[in-house]
Write an enzyme that holds these catalytic residues in place. Structure first.
Site, PDB file in Angstrom:
ATOM      1  N   LYS A  36       5.620   5.727  -1.519  1.00  0.00           N
ATOM      2  CA  LYS A  36       6.386   6.533  -0.560  1.00  0.00           C
ATOM      3  C   LYS A  36       7.872   6.566  -0.888  1.00  0.00           C
ATOM      4  O   LYS A  36       8.605   7.398  -0.342  1.00  0.00           O
ATOM      5  CB  LYS A  36       6.177   6.022   0.857  1.00  0.00           C
ATOM      6  CG  LYS A  36       4.964   6.640   1.530  1.00  0.00           C
ATOM      7  CD  LYS A  36       4.974   6.430   3.021  1.00  0.00           C
ATOM      8  CE  LYS A  36       3.768   7.156   3.644  1.00  0.00           C
ATOM      9  NZ  LYS A  36       3.626   6.840   5.073  1.00  0.00           N
ATOM     10  N   HIS A  78       1.576   9.943  -2.660  1.00  0.00           N
ATOM     11  CA  HIS A  78       2.156   8.601  -2.632  1.00  0.00           C
ATOM     12  C   HIS A  78       1.130   7.515  -2.918  1.00  0.00           C
ATOM     13  O   HIS A  78       1.452   6.486  -3.516  1.00  0.00           O
ATOM     14  CB  HIS A  78       2.854   8.344  -1.289  1.00  0.00           C
ATOM     15  CG  HIS A  78       1.928   7.938  -0.182  1.00  0.00           C
ATOM     16  ND1 HIS A  78       1.280   8.846   0.620  1.00  0.00           N
ATOM     17  CD2 HIS A  78       1.538   6.713   0.261  1.00  0.00           C
ATOM     18  CE1 HIS A  78       0.538   8.203   1.504  1.00  0.00           C
ATOM     19  NE2 HIS A  78       0.673   6.919   1.311  1.00  0.00           N
ATOM     20  N   HIS A 126      -6.179   3.736   0.000  1.00  0.00           N
ATOM     21  CA  HIS A 126      -6.209   3.568   1.448  1.00  0.00           C
ATOM     22  C   HIS A 126      -6.293   4.882   2.216  1.00  0.00           C
ATOM     23  O   HIS A 126      -6.497   4.871   3.434  1.00  0.00           O
ATOM     24  CB  HIS A 126      -5.014   2.725   1.932  1.00  0.00           C
ATOM     25  CG  HIS A 126      -3.685   3.418   1.867  1.00  0.00           C
ATOM     26  ND1 HIS A 126      -2.935   3.488   0.712  1.00  0.00           N
ATOM     27  CD2 HIS A 126      -2.956   4.064   2.831  1.00  0.00           C
ATOM     28  CE1 HIS A 126      -1.816   4.140   0.958  1.00  0.00           C
ATOM     29  NE2 HIS A 126      -1.798   4.512   2.226  1.00  0.00           N
ATOM     30  N   HIS A 127      -6.158   6.019   1.520  1.00  0.00           N
ATOM     31  CA  HIS A 127      -6.349   7.313   2.179  1.00  0.00           C
ATOM     32  C   HIS A 127      -7.672   7.973   1.784  1.00  0.00           C
ATOM     33  O   HIS A 127      -7.885   9.160   2.063  1.00  0.00           O
ATOM     34  CB  HIS A 127      -5.185   8.259   1.882  1.00  0.00           C
ATOM     35  CG  HIS A 127      -3.973   7.992   2.723  1.00  0.00           C
ATOM     36  ND1 HIS A 127      -3.940   8.212   4.075  1.00  0.00           N
ATOM     37  CD2 HIS A 127      -2.746   7.501   2.407  1.00  0.00           C
ATOM     38  CE1 HIS A 127      -2.752   7.875   4.555  1.00  0.00           C
ATOM     39  NE2 HIS A 127      -2.009   7.442   3.564  1.00  0.00           N
ATOM     40  N   HIS A 186       0.797  -1.222   0.000  1.00  0.00           N
ATOM     41  CA  HIS A 186       0.000   0.000   0.000  1.00  0.00           C
ATOM     42  C   HIS A 186       0.833   1.277   0.000  1.00  0.00           C
ATOM     43  O   HIS A 186       0.345   2.332  -0.407  1.00  0.00           O
ATOM     44  CB  HIS A 186      -0.976   0.013   1.188  1.00  0.00           C
ATOM     45  CG  HIS A 186      -0.345   0.350   2.509  1.00  0.00           C
ATOM     46  ND1 HIS A 186       0.414  -0.550   3.235  1.00  0.00           N
ATOM     47  CD2 HIS A 186      -0.360   1.496   3.246  1.00  0.00           C
ATOM     48  CE1 HIS A 186       0.832   0.024   4.346  1.00  0.00           C
ATOM     49  NE2 HIS A 186       0.385   1.270   4.382  1.00  0.00           N
ATOM     50  N   ASP A 187       2.080   1.219   0.432  1.00  0.00           N
ATOM     51  CA  ASP A 187       2.906   2.433   0.506  1.00  0.00           C
ATOM     52  C   ASP A 187       4.027   2.459  -0.528  1.00  0.00           C
ATOM     53  O   ASP A 187       5.015   3.191  -0.359  1.00  0.00           O
ATOM     54  CB  ASP A 187       3.510   2.583   1.906  1.00  0.00           C
ATOM     55  CG  ASP A 187       2.624   3.381   2.846  1.00  0.00           C
ATOM     56  OD1 ASP A 187       1.665   4.023   2.366  1.00  0.00           O
ATOM     57  OD2 ASP A 187       2.883   3.367   4.064  1.00  0.00           O
ATOM     58  N   ASP A 243      -4.075   0.707   8.572  1.00  0.00           N
ATOM     59  CA  ASP A 243      -2.981   1.664   8.370  1.00  0.00           C
ATOM     60  C   ASP A 243      -2.944   2.689   9.498  1.00  0.00           C
ATOM     61  O   ASP A 243      -1.885   2.972  10.077  1.00  0.00           O
ATOM     62  CB  ASP A 243      -3.174   2.348   7.014  1.00  0.00           C
ATOM     63  CG  ASP A 243      -2.088   3.365   6.711  1.00  0.00           C
ATOM     64  OD1 ASP A 243      -0.896   3.015   6.824  1.00  0.00           O
ATOM     65  OD2 ASP A 243      -2.432   4.509   6.344  1.00  0.00           O
TER      66      ASP A 243
END
Length: 441
Positions: A296, A321, A345-346, A292-293, A374
């Site tokens: 980043k 990201h 996810h954000h 998921h990141d 998260d």
């Protein structure tokens, strides 16, 4: 070996519901793209290294299998680099103290990922001088040449850097290419194998060799190569091993994010199970949590580790990201929901999240689960701008977000019911060893 040869048992006609079709070349290309993000301004380094290594290997008459291997090894050679400061050393000087550290780290990542493990030793020794390598009689002679070829073209790319600006290749490279070759010739016998330098010089006589590294043309070349390789059908265990490699690169970005992706994946899988999702979904949500990141890697170290409030520009940098994650994963898993679950996810149920501004009805349960996992894990982890919170403090904050209408109430209720297990997965010293035993095998 060829990207497909190591896994001949994977028969597309015998694919089960839990298996995922994956073009390994496209996956390696996407991973190489994510490594580009680490350098911020230095893009396509891994692709150029792979491209040049393959051209030299072809000139030397290496078999197709070995040419594919060296292409992909070149694209993966910097998988041990997550931090911008380290990347700058690698792309600004021919040698520097501490350069071997990322080789060891990258080799350790690859070693526990069977689908990519055959690149381990090339990555391990790709910054070892030829004068040292040729004395290492315990290493296979072919491996010594492969590792040194990656080193040679990796350093050739450092010398090429002044003619790459703003995403374009300066046409003046046609007049400057001979100076690059001569610089490398001066290092033959010490840094590089003389025979490899001679082969590079022969390939480098062609203007087409250099002009092929124009970013647009290079992307076209990589896409065309991907069409030559059939997709593999990978089991959930094989996909998890690959995703674990990706997540370890991301989490190494900062000591403040160490293990974050793996812990989010473990919590997400546990919550999805508690909510009655089937096994195939559990496998995929774990992959999405691990990945998921990915975006980043693009965020500068100083922003991730900033102890104070972020500026408007810094917030914009870090907020992108999740979209970068979505684009990377869309290349690897185009026929699955993994890019959507990870990239969103954000988002939040009020439609005020990012990057898609999705409303509640457009947000899958799996995305809602990853969002909760998260936040939960991040609040239980030290960050540069705050100390970790207690478990109960975290639950109070998360339940307040439910009251505001931002998080899914059913998911948070499951988190409350599974609180002790989730706290252990989020912060327990032995939790990752138990959940991901392949990392300690």
């Amino acid at each position: 070996m060829l990207a497909t040869d190591h896994h001949k048992a994977a028969n597309p006609n015998k694919r089960t519901a839990a298996m995922i079709a994956l073009n390994l070349h496209d996956a390696i290309t996407a991973l190489s793209t994510s490594f580009d993000f680490v350098g911020i301004d230095e893009v396509q380094h891994g692709k150029r290294v792979g491209y040049m290594a393959r051209a030299v290997a072809h000139h030397l008459g290496w078999c197709d299998e070995q040419c594919w291997k060296i292409l992909h090894a070149g694209m993966l050679h910097d998988c041990g680099v997550s931090r911008v400061r380290e990347h700058r050393h690698l792309t600004e000087t021919l040698e520097w103290d501490g350069e071997e550290e990322h080789c060891i780290r990258g080799a350790n990542y690859l070693r526990v990922c069977p689908i990519l493990a055959h690149f381990t030793d090339i990555v391990r020794y790709h910054h070892t001088r030829w004068a040292v390598l040729e004395q290492m009689v315990e290493l296979d002679p072919v491996l010594r040449l492969e590792a040194n070829l990656v080193y040679l073209v990796d350093r050739a790319d450092v010398l090429l850097a002044p003619w790459l600006d703003g995403g374009r290749l300066d046409s003046a490279i046609m007049w400057e290419k001979d100076a690059i070759v001569e610089r490398l010739r001066g290092l033959a016998g010490t840094l590089f194998c003389p025979a490899l330098v001679d082969a590079f010089a022969a390939v480098a006589e062609s203007e087409a060799f250099w002009l092929g590294m124009e970013p647009l043309y290079l992307n076209e070349e990589m896409e065309a190569l991907g069409r030559q390789i059939p997709a593999l059908c990978l089991s959930p265990a094989e996909m998890r091993e690959l995703a674990l490699l990706f997540s370890r690169v991301v989490d190494a970005k900062s000591p403040y994010t160490d293990d974050h992706s793996r812990r989010v994946a473990a919590i997400s899988r546990h919550l999805a199970g508690a909510l009655g999702r089937d096994r195939d979904t559990l496998e995929m949500i774990e992959l999405a949590g691990l990945l998921h990141d990915m975006g980043k890697l693009r965020v500068p170290d100083e922003i991730i580790e900033k102890p104070g409030a972020l500026t408007r520009e810094e917030k914009a940098c870090i907020s992108r990201h999740s979209y970068d994650t979505y684009r990377i994963l869309a290349r690897i898993f185009p026929s699955t929901p993994i890019p959507d679950w990870a990239g969103a996810h954000h988002e939040n149920l009020l439609g005020q999240g990012y990057p898609f501004r999705r409303r509640a009805g457009e947000i899958d349960l799996e995305t809602r689960i990853i969002s909760v996992a998260d936040i939960f894990q991040a609040l239980l982890q030290d960050r540069p701008y705050r100390a970790r919170l207690s478990g109960e403090e975290v639950m109070q904050r998360i339940e307040a977000l439910v009251d505001e209408g931002r998080l899914d109430a059913a998911v948070v209720s499951a988190l409350r019911r599974e609180f002790d297990t989730c706290v252990h997965l989020a912060s327990g010293a032995d939790a990752l060893r138990d959940h991901f035993p392949e990392l300690t095998a």
